[in-house]
Each structure stands twice: as C-alpha cells, then as structure tokens.
Motif scaffolding. Structure first.
Motif, PDB file in Angstrom:
ATOM      1  N   ALA A  86       7.150   5.094  35.272  1.00  0.00           N
ATOM      2  CA  ALA A  86       7.928   3.897  34.923  1.00  0.00           C
ATOM      3  C   ALA A  86       9.390   3.985  35.375  1.00  0.00           C
ATOM      4  N   PRO A  87      10.081   5.138  35.200  1.00  0.00           N
ATOM      5  CA  PRO A  87      11.490   5.167  35.616  1.00  0.00           C
ATOM      6  C   PRO A  87      11.672   4.844  37.100  1.00  0.00           C
ATOM      7  N   LEU A  88      10.768   5.354  37.952  1.00  0.00           N
ATOM      8  CA  LEU A  88      10.920   5.092  39.390  1.00  0.00           C
ATOM      9  C   LEU A  88      10.678   3.613  39.690  1.00  0.00           C
ATOM     10  N   VAL A  89       9.665   3.039  39.059  1.00  0.00           N
ATOM     11  CA  VAL A  89       9.392   1.621  39.273  1.00  0.00           C
ATOM     12  C   VAL A  89      10.605   0.791  38.853  1.00  0.00           C
ATOM     13  N   GLN A  90      11.220   1.169  37.750  1.00  0.00           N
ATOM     14  CA  GLN A  90      12.414   0.450  37.307  1.00  0.00           C
ATOM     15  C   GLN A  90      13.548   0.628  38.315  1.00  0.00           C
ATOM     16  N   ALA A  91      13.656   1.830  38.895  1.00  0.00           N
ATOM     17  CA  ALA A  91      14.721   2.089  39.863  1.00  0.00           C
ATOM     18  C   ALA A  91      14.489   1.338  41.175  1.00  0.00           C
ATOM     19  N   PHE A  92      13.326   0.735  41.359  1.00  0.00           N
ATOM     20  CA  PHE A  92      13.089  -0.139  42.498  1.00  0.00           C
ATOM     21  C   PHE A  92      13.509  -1.570  42.204  1.00  0.00           C
ATOM     22  N   GLY A  93      13.981  -1.816  40.986  1.00  0.00           N
ATOM     23  CA  GLY A  93      14.481  -3.152  40.679  1.00  0.00           C
ATOM     24  C   GLY A  93      13.559  -3.979  39.808  1.00  0.00           C
ATOM     25  N   ILE A  94      12.580  -3.330  39.198  1.00  0.00           N
ATOM     26  CA  ILE A  94      11.656  -4.085  38.351  1.00  0.00           C
ATOM     27  C   ILE A  94      12.047  -3.919  36.882  1.00  0.00           C
ATOM     28  N   ASN A  95      12.042  -5.023  36.165  1.00  0.00           N
ATOM     29  CA  ASN A  95      12.430  -5.005  34.757  1.00  0.00           C
ATOM     30  C   ASN A  95      11.263  -4.455  33.928  1.00  0.00           C
ATOM     31  N   VAL A  96      11.219  -3.129  33.827  1.00  0.00           N
ATOM     32  CA  VAL A  96      10.077  -2.485  33.184  1.00  0.00           C
ATOM     33  C   VAL A  96       9.972  -2.812  31.687  1.00  0.00           C
ATOM     34  N   PRO A  97      11.071  -2.837  30.935  1.00  0.00           N
ATOM     35  CA  PRO A  97      10.926  -3.190  29.520  1.00  0.00           C
ATOM     36  C   PRO A  97      10.248  -4.545  29.316  1.00  0.00           C
ATOM     37  N   ARG A  98      10.592  -5.523  30.177  1.00  0.00           N
ATOM     38  CA  ARG A  98       9.957  -6.833  30.033  1.00  0.00           C
ATOM     39  C   ARG A  98       8.473  -6.743  30.389  1.00  0.00           C
ATOM     40  N   MET A  99       8.177  -5.915  31.403  1.00  0.00           N
ATOM     41  CA  MET A  99       6.791  -5.748  31.804  1.00  0.00           C
ATOM     42  C   MET A  99       5.967  -5.121  30.677  1.00  0.00           C
ATOM     43  N   ILE A 100       6.560  -4.179  29.970  1.00  0.00           N
ATOM     44  CA  ILE A 100       5.867  -3.536  28.854  1.00  0.00           C
ATOM     45  C   ILE A 100       5.561  -4.567  27.770  1.00  0.00           C
ATOM     46  N   THR A 101       6.552  -5.398  27.461  1.00  0.00           N
ATOM     47  CA  THR A 101       6.346  -6.439  26.452  1.00  0.00           C
ATOM     48  C   THR A 101       5.190  -7.355  26.863  1.00  0.00           C
ATOM     49  N   LEU A 102       5.208  -7.779  28.124  1.00  0.00           N
ATOM     50  CA  LEU A 102       4.172  -8.716  28.579  1.00  0.00           C
ATOM     51  C   LEU A 102       2.800  -8.046  28.631  1.00  0.00           C
ATOM     52  N   THR A 103       2.781  -6.744  28.927  1.00  0.00           N
ATOM     53  CA  THR A 103       1.504  -6.033  28.930  1.00  0.00           C
ATOM     54  C   THR A 103       0.918  -5.998  27.523  1.00  0.00           C
ATOM     55  N   TYR A 104       1.776  -5.732  26.546  1.00  0.00           N
ATOM     56  CA  TYR A 104       1.288  -5.736  25.170  1.00  0.00           C
ATOM     57  C   TYR A 104       0.753  -7.131  24.820  1.00  0.00           C
ATOM     58  N   ALA A 105       1.512  -8.148  25.197  1.00  0.00           N
ATOM     59  CA  ALA A 105       1.075  -9.524  24.919  1.00  0.00           C
ATOM     60  C   ALA A 105      -0.264  -9.803  25.586  1.00  0.00           C
ATOM     61  N   GLY A 106      -0.418  -9.347  26.835  1.00  0.00           N
ATOM     62  CA  GLY A 106      -1.674  -9.569  27.549  1.00  0.00           C
ATOM     63  C   GLY A 106      -2.839  -8.868  26.875  1.00  0.00           C
ATOM     64  N   GLY A 107      -2.607  -7.630  26.443  1.00  0.00           N
ATOM     65  CA  GLY A 107      -3.669  -6.876  25.776  1.00  0.00           C
ATOM     66  C   GLY A 107      -4.117  -7.540  24.481  1.00  0.00           C
ATOM     67  N   VAL A 108      -3.155  -8.007  23.690  1.00  0.00           N
ATOM     68  CA  VAL A 108      -3.555  -8.617  22.422  1.00  0.00           C
ATOM     69  C   VAL A 108      -4.113 -10.022  22.647  1.00  0.00           C
ATOM     70  N   ALA A 109      -3.703 -10.664  23.760  1.00  0.00           N
ATOM     71  CA  ALA A 109      -4.297 -11.971  24.077  1.00  0.00           C
ATOM     72  C   ALA A 109      -5.792 -11.801  24.369  1.00  0.00           C
ATOM     73  N   LEU A 110      -6.152 -10.690  25.012  1.00  0.00           N
ATOM     74  CA  LEU A 110      -7.575 -10.414  25.245  1.00  0.00           C
ATOM     75  C   LEU A 110      -8.316 -10.272  23.912  1.00  0.00           C
ATOM     76  N   ALA A 111      -7.666  -9.595  22.957  1.00  0.00           N
ATOM     77  CA  ALA A 111      -8.282  -9.448  21.632  1.00  0.00           C
ATOM     78  C   ALA A 111      -8.469 -10.816  20.983  1.00  0.00           C
ATOM     79  N   ALA A 112      -7.461 -11.681  21.129  1.00  0.00           N
ATOM     80  CA  ALA A 112      -7.552 -13.014  20.529  1.00  0.00           C
ATOM     81  C   ALA A 112      -8.644 -13.842  21.194  1.00  0.00           C
ATOM     82  N   PHE A 113      -8.775 -13.689  22.514  1.00  0.00           N
ATOM     83  CA  PHE A 113      -9.849 -14.380  23.239  1.00  0.00           C
ATOM     84  C   PHE A 113     -11.202 -13.960  22.668  1.00  0.00           C
ATOM     85  N   ALA A 114     -11.358 -12.655  22.468  1.00  0.00           N
ATOM     86  CA  ALA A 114     -12.594 -12.154  21.859  1.00  0.00           C
ATOM     87  C   ALA A 114     -12.766 -12.744  20.456  1.00  0.00           C
TER      88      ALA A 114
END
Ligand SMILES: Nc1ncnc2c1ncn2[C@@H]1O[C@H](COP(=O)(O)OP(=O)(O)OP(=O)(O)O)[C@@H](O)[C@H]1O
Ligand SMILES: [Mg+2]
Lengths: 295, 230
Positions: A184-212
């Motif tokens: 993750a640190p290297l990906v962030q050092a390429f200019g990607i907002n990793v904290p936001r990506m982590i938040t959205l990943t959590y949201a995506g994972g729980v959205a799958l649970a809600a779909f189920a």
C-alpha cells in the motif's frame, strides 16, 4: 423411483439445490470478507450483521416507501455500503496501526450492537418478505421441481461473484486494488489516495453482504439472527478457501454448500459439522487454505 | 527544482537523517553517493513522504512538501523507483506498467517506452515478478516515465545487474535527461555515476558532507575513495 447410489433421485437433487443455495450465500459472504481482509487486513466480524441489515433495508424500502425487490437489490447494497463508509471512517480506520485482534474485537462489537438494535426493534421472530411475483412458483426440470426463486438466488449469486471477480482480476481498478493489497505505501507514493480506496473497499465488501441479504430476505424470514446463523459457517469457508483469496472464496463457498447438501442425503447427522471437519482437514494439510498463497 | 534543507528523519526511535541539505536544479542529473547505511534511501523516502516521521524543509518547484501525504507529493510531480524495485507479483507486466496514474502531461508514451525497453513489450502478459532482475528494473523505471512526473528519484537502479544492462540504464538516463526530466540518482558505483551525472553529493551518517561537480571528479578521486571506502 429413479435412484442414485441407492438414494431416491428427487431427494438427492433437492438437497443438491439446497446445498447450492446455501453455497450461493457462503460464496457472496466469504467473497466480501476476502476483499475486505485483503485490503484492510481485518476479519470483518460485522459481516453477518450487515447481511442482516441488507435484508432489513429491503424490507423497510418495501413497507415504508413501496420500493420493490428489484430496486432494493441495488438500493439496499448502496445504503449498507454508505453505512460501511461511516463505520470504516469513524471506527475501523483508527485500528490499522494496531494488532489485527483489535479489528476483530471492534467488528465483533459492532455486530452485537447492530443485531441487538434489530432485535430490540423487531423481536427475534422477524418479519416476512414476499417473493417477487415473477419469481413465484416452481419449474419442472424433468428430474425435479425447482422453486424458481431458489434457482434465481443461485444464478444471481453466481453472476455477482463473476462480476466481482472480473472487476478485481481484469480491470485497472482491480489491478490497483491488488497492488495496494501487496504494498500500500508504494501504491500511495504513485499518487493514489489509498485511505479513500480502503474505505471504498470496505463499503464494497459490505455491499456484497447486503446484496446477499436482499437475496435471502424472501427465503428466510427477515430476522435479527439471520446473519449470525450464517456467519460462523462462512468463516470456516474463508479459512478453507484461504484468507483473502477471491477465487478461493467463490469456489469454496459453492463447493462446501454442495458438500453440506449431499451430506444431508448420505449422512444427515453429519451435515451440520461436515464443513468444520473439512476445515480441520484443510488446516492440517494446507494451513494457508486451498487457494491461499504461502503461510 | 528541489531544495532539501535541514531534513531530519526517524524510523521509530532511530534518528537516521541529521539535517540533510542539497538541491537539484531543473534538467540536472544529480547523484547521492555514500557508503551502505549512509542514509541515501532514507533521503529518497523522506522526499517522497514514505518515512514515519520527518522534519525540516523539502520544497519542490517552490512549494513546501514536508507535511504532505505521499500521494499528494506524487501528484506534485515527483516519482520514485525504489531500491527494492517494488514490482507487484499479483500484476502482469502491463498492469505494473500502467499502475501509476498519469499526473501531468509530458510523460513518455507507450511506443517510446517500448522502444527504450523492448523486453517489456515481449513479456507484456507475464507476471511482474517472473521477469529477470534486469527486466524488473527496466519495468520499475519505465513505469514512472509514463506519469508525467518531472523529477525522478532512482534508488540504485544498477545494483546487482550485468554490465550490458547497466549500460542500457545509463543510456536511458541520458535519454530522459535530454527530454528534460530531472533525476536524483542514488549510486554505489561512482564510475557509472560519472557517465550520467552533473553533480554528486556525498552522504555520511545521515548528512550531506560534500558536493563534487562531475567535471571535477577526476581531481577529487582520492577524496572520493576516502568517503566511499573503496
Ligand atoms: N525501516 C527501517 N527501520 C529502522 N531503521 C532503518 C530502516 N531502514 C533503514 N534503517 C537504518 O537507517 C540507516 C540508513 O539506511 P538507508 O537505507 O537510508 O541507507 P543507504 O544509504 O540507502 O544504504 P545502502 O547503500 O545499503 O542502500 C541504516 O542504519 C539502516 O539500518
Ligand atoms: Mg539504499
């Protein structure tokens, strides 16, 4: 009567279908857990509660706003995903620097709170959710009658698993996600907002649970325990598939559902423990899980 | 283009950089030389915002970056090719190459990159970490040439590589300099450094202790041997 291995064929196919349906839920739930674990390195014990929340959101949308099943299938994951954003930002994100155990305890606590609130509001018996009209009835497959809604659950789950797999393995967003899981640190050092990506990943994972959860609503009554009933088995599925493995959770989810169903035919007493027996064997032979990489 | 003043960095309790001072002008290739453990990699990581704690001043194009998150430093136009290369095992060669987002116009296009590094085209579908060491290094450099970042931090790009690949990397550095990129290069091998750089900064114990222009290198060989212990 037509027999397979000395057992009546309809019984066999019936249990196979039930197994596939359970497998459909195992796959969706363990897939979300795998996505979350890969990126956040926490075991999301709140997953079952968010699955339940998805079912209740669908029920609420129908009863208070008259929003039907099909719209709920999209809206409930969005609502629960948004709730996931709040949970991640307010609580979970504070724990990344600590031991994994804290994330586990926190999400376990969140699960208790969410389920407790639901029990308080709706009681333990739950509320009914109707099968949408075009999915009512049964289809004659020649060898058995299949309730259409149950067939739809298996299909919808398989499609959603396939879409998730394609997004993660074949798109540039998925490549970024995989890279951030590795370093993750290297990906962030390429200019990607990793904290936001982590938040959205959590949201995506729980959205799958809600779909189920929405898929489950017409099958089980929508009740506060529906997530807790599933989640222990799902954790076993995750361990068998290999923590964080996307393909592993899908294949293992469906596969174990089928194994569980068939055990009901051949050795009914064993059906409630068969998954845990498999888990013990897999842990002994391949501690990283069937699809896990390394130790 | 880059000014580093009084840079201090820590890993936990260990105080590694003790007031690093140097600067890099636009279009230059500048090296950081120094023995193992002198703090060269830590300096690179500190510029990029990849150390747990840093103080002092790092200005890029006149803007202070010392308090910025690493993704914002990247978006300001600095890109790092890390010492351990950082090729992702779960990504193909092409996915590795396309991973860093384009942050500004002016990066090299794919055709130019493949012309510089033909191997990357041939191995496009391979798993990133299945490449040879030299190919992985080319991939790690190629990946940051695409983004439009104008200041490239290359941490020991020639480490452990065969002479022919070292030469190819040397050609690449001269080529990107010609195209107007600015390069900060960490090197152990000052003979290689002398073929590409304009100036050399010598680091010791977390400080910059000397600066030698490349054209004075021959006259300063004795001094340099003492610094580097070779
Ligand atoms: N993650 C870390 N945690 C603690 N100390 C570290 C860490 N990384 C480096 N150090 C220490 O910081 C000092 C400087 O290390 P650095 O990697 O910057 O040196 P270097 O000049 O790049 O050396 P080399 O030529 O071997 O790459 C060393 O003493 C090293 O042990
Ligand atoms: Mg180094």
């Amino acid at each position: 009567m037509f027999m397979i291995l000395g057992y009546p064929a309809p019984l066999m196919f019936g249990q196979l279908l039930l197994g596939l349906i359970n497998g459909a839920f195992y796959a969706l739930l363990s897939l979300g857990l795998a996505v979350i674990f890969g990126m956040l390195n926490i075991v999301n014990f709140a997953h079952g509660a968010l699955f339940m929340l998805g079912a209740f959101v669908a029920w609420g949308l129908l009863n208070f706003l008259g929003i039907n099943y099909w719209a709920a299938l999209i809206l409930a994951p969005l609502v629960v995903g948004a709730f996931g954003v709040v949970l991640e930002k307010a609580f979970i994100s504070r724990l990344y620097k600590l031991d994994h155990l804290y994330g586990l305890l926190l999400t376990f606590g969140l699960a208790l709170v969410i389920e407790g609130l639901a029990r308080n509001e709706f009681g333990s018996s739950g509320v009914p959710y109707p099968i949408p009209s075009i999915l009512q009835g049964a289809a004659n497959l020649g060898f058995m009658f299949m309730p259409i809604y149950r067939g739809w659950v298996v299909l919808a789950s398989a499609i959603m698993c396939l879409i998730t797999w394609l997004v993660i393995e074949k798109t540039s967003i998925g490549a970024t996600l995989r890279a951030a899981t590795e370093n993750a640190p290297l990906v962030q050092a390429f200019g990607i907002n990793v904290p936001r990506m982590i938040t959205l990943t959590y949201a995506g994972g729980v959205a799958l649970a809600a779909f189920a959860g929405v898929l489950a609503a017409p099958i089980y009554s929508v009740n506060p325990n529906m997530g807790a009933n599933f989640i222990i088995t799902v954790f076993a599925v995750v361990v068998i598939g290999g923590m964080g493995s996307i393909l592993g959770s899908i294949v293992t989810g469906f596969g174990l559902g089928v194994i569980e169903g068939l055990t009901k035919v051949f050795y009914p007493q064993g059906s409630s423990v068969v998954i845990f027996v498999v888990m013990v064997i897999v842990l002994l032979v391949r501690p990283a899980g069937l699809f896990g990489k390394g130790a | 283009m880059l000014e580093v003043r009084g840079l201090n960095s820590w890993y936990g309790e260990s105080h590694i950089l003790h007031g690093v001072d140097f600067d890099v002008k636009e279009g230059e290739v500048v090296t950081l030389l120094g023995r193992n453990g002198a703090g060269k990699t830590t300096t690179m990581k500190s510029i990029m915002g990849l150390v747990p704690r840093r103080e002092g001043s790092v200005t890029f194009k006149g803007a202070e970056t010392i308090d910025l998150r690493s993704d914002l430093i990247a978006r300001a136009g600095i890109a790092l090719c890390p010492e351990e290369r950082g090729i992702f095992a779960s990504l193909s060669v092409t996915e590795n190459l396309m991973l860093p987002p384009v942050i500004a116009p002016g990066g090299l296009d794919l055709a130019t990159i493949y012309a510089l590094f033909p191997n990357l085209k041939d191995r496009a579908g391979s798993q990133g970490t299945k490449l040879s060491g030299g190919e992985q290094q080319m991939l790690a450099i190629a990946r940051i040439l695409r983004t439009g970042a104008k200041l490239l931090l290359l941490d020991e790009p020639t480490e452990g590589l065969a002479p022919v690949i070292v030469q190819q990397i040397g050609r690449t550095i001269r080529e990107i300099k010609k195209r107007g990129f600015t390069v900060l290069l960490v090197e152990q091998n000052f003979r290689f450094a002398a073929t590409v750089a304009d100036r050399h900064f010598v680091m010791e114990h977390g400080r910059v202790i000397d600066m030698i222009p490349n054209h004075d290198l021959a006259a300063n060989m004795d001094k340099l041997h003492t610094y580097l212990g070779v």
